[in-house]
Design an enzyme around this catalytic site. Structure first.
Site, PDB file in Angstrom:
ATOM      1  N   ASP A  27       0.875  -1.157   0.000  1.00 23.59           N
ATOM      2  CA  ASP A  27       0.000   0.000   0.000  1.00 23.59           C
ATOM      3  C   ASP A  27       0.924   1.223   0.000  1.00 23.59           C
ATOM      4  OD1 ASP A  27      -2.333   1.564   0.239  1.00 23.59           O
ATOM      5  OD2 ASP A  27      -2.044   1.699   2.405  1.00 23.59           O
ATOM      6  N   ASP A  29      -0.274   5.184   0.693  1.00 25.86           N
ATOM      7  CA  ASP A  29      -0.649   6.163   1.716  1.00 25.86           C
ATOM      8  C   ASP A  29      -0.690   5.492   3.086  1.00 25.86           C
ATOM      9  OD1 ASP A  29      -1.526   8.611   0.018  1.00 25.86           O
ATOM     10  OD2 ASP A  29      -2.571   6.935  -0.911  1.00 25.86           O
TER      11      ASP A  29
END
Length: 304
Positions: A27, A29
Site C-alpha cells: 500500500d 498512503d
C-alpha cells in the site's frame, strides 16, 4: 488466532521474514508516506528489497492519482519505482469496465464521481466518460437542474456505469445525476474503493467510501468495489504480474483493506505498519478478526 509477531528491532526475525517471500505488495498512503511527508528510511528499504531480488508491486486504493501520477510522486520523494509496478484502484476500475464488462458502444459511457486519476485511466483504456473534473458540475443545484434531471434532458442516454471514487469537489448536483443514472437509467454502480478514511499529513480525512455512501444510501444499492480488499483486484494484480501467492506478502496500514486483502487472497504473509490508520491496540485487541502475520512500527524498521 495467534497474535502477530512484532519485528521492530528484531534483526534476525526481520531477515527470516523477508526471506520467506519473493514478492511484496505495498500500500502507499500510510505506509510509504502521508501526503507529501515521506516516512523515514522508505527509499532505503525499497532499495534493500530490490537488492534482494524481490518483486515489488504498489497496490493502492487512492483513486485520485493515475499510475503516471504515482510515478511522478515516487520520483519526487526519491523512491525507486516504475509506472508498470503500480496497480491503483482507478486502473483496476478502468480495466474492469473495459476488459471485463465489455459494454458495446455507444452505450458504454461512464459517469465519474472523482478526480483526474480516474479519468486518465479510463482514457488509457479507451472508455468514454463524463462528469469527473467537469467544472460545470462544481456548483450549487438549481431549480432548472431539478427539472432537467426529472425530464431526462440533463442525462446522457449512453451512460451505462456510475463510477465513484474520492472526490475533492463533491456536489449535490453530481450526486443527483449519479442517482438518476442508477435509479432511472439502470446504470451499473461501481466504486474504485470503499475506504472510510484517508491518511494524510499525519491525520485522517474522509476517504472514497465516504463519497460513495450518499449515493449508496439514496439508491439503496451497494456498489461493486474494485479496490482492496476486493478479490477481483487481487485476481487482476496476479494476472498482470504473475506471482506465487504463497511466496507473496501484503504490506499495509489498514486491517480491513490491506491486511484483509492479503488474508482473503491466500497470500503467504501480511505485514502491518503503524504509521497510518491501524494502531497497536487494534492489532492486539481481544477477538480481532483480521490479524496480520507480523507488524513493525514503520516500514523503515525492515532495515534492521
Amino acid at each position: 488466532m495467534a497474535p502477530p509477531k512484532y519485528l521492530t528491532g528484531d534483526k534476525a526475525g526481520i531477515e527470516s521474514f523477508i526471506d520467506q517471500f519473493d514478492t511484496f505488495l505495498f500500500d502507499c498512503d500510510g505506509v510509504l508516506w502521508s501526503g507529501d511527508h515521506l516516512y523515514p528510511k522508505v527509499p532505503e528499504t525499497i532499495a534493500l528489497l530490490r537488492q534482494k531480488q524481490k518483486q515489488l508491486i504498489f497496490v493502492t486504493n487512492n483513486s485520485t492519482k493515475s499510475r503516471a501520477d504515482y510515478k511522478k510522486k515516487f520520483d519526487k520523494l526519491g523512491i525507486e519505482a516504475y509506472e508498470e509496478e503500480v496497480f491503483g484502484s482507478s486502473y483496476s476500475a478502468a480495466v474492469y469496465i473495459a476488459r471485463i464488462m465489455k459494454l458495446a458502444a455507444p452505450k458504454n459511457k461512464v459517469f465519474v464521481l472523482g478526480e483526474s486519476g480516474i479519468e486518465q485511466e479510463l482514457r488509457a483504456e479507451g472508455v468514454p466518460y463524463i462528469g469527473g473534473t467537469d467544472e460545470n458540475l462544481r456548483r450549487e443545484m438549481t431549480e432548472e437542474d431539478f427539472s432537467r434531471i426529472t425530464s431526462g434532458e440533463a442525462l446522457d442516454e449512453n451512460v451505462a456505469v456510475v463510477l465513484s471514487g474520492l472526490d475533492y469537489h463533491p456536489s449535490y448536483l453530481k450526486y443527483a445525476l449519479g442517482f438518476a443514472y442508477v435509479r432511472k437509467n439502470g446504470a451499473h454502480f461501481l466504486a474504485t474503493n470503499i475506504d472510510s478514511t484517508l491518511p494524510h499529513s499525519g491525520s485522517l480525512f474522509p476517504g472514497a467510501g465516504s463519497m460513495v455512501a450518499p449515493l449508496a444510501t439514496a439508491t439503496g444499492k451497494e456498489p461493486l468495489a474494485l479496490g482492496k480488499p476486493s478479490q477481483a483486484m487481487m485476481d487482476a494484480v496476479e494476472g498482470k504480474f504473475k506471482f506465487d501467492r504463497k511466496r507473496t506478502c501484503m504490506v499495509g496500514d489498514r486491517l480491513n483493506t490491506d491486511i484483509q486483502f492479503g488474508i482473503e487472497g491466500g497470500l503467504g504473509g501480511t505485514l502491518a505498519v503503524l504509521t497510518g490508520v491501524t494502531q497497536k491496540e487494534d492489532l492486539l485487541a481481544e477477538g480481532a478478526t483480521v490479524v496480520p502475520s507480523a507488524y513493525v512500527d514503520q516500514l523503515g524498521d525492515l532495515m534492521g
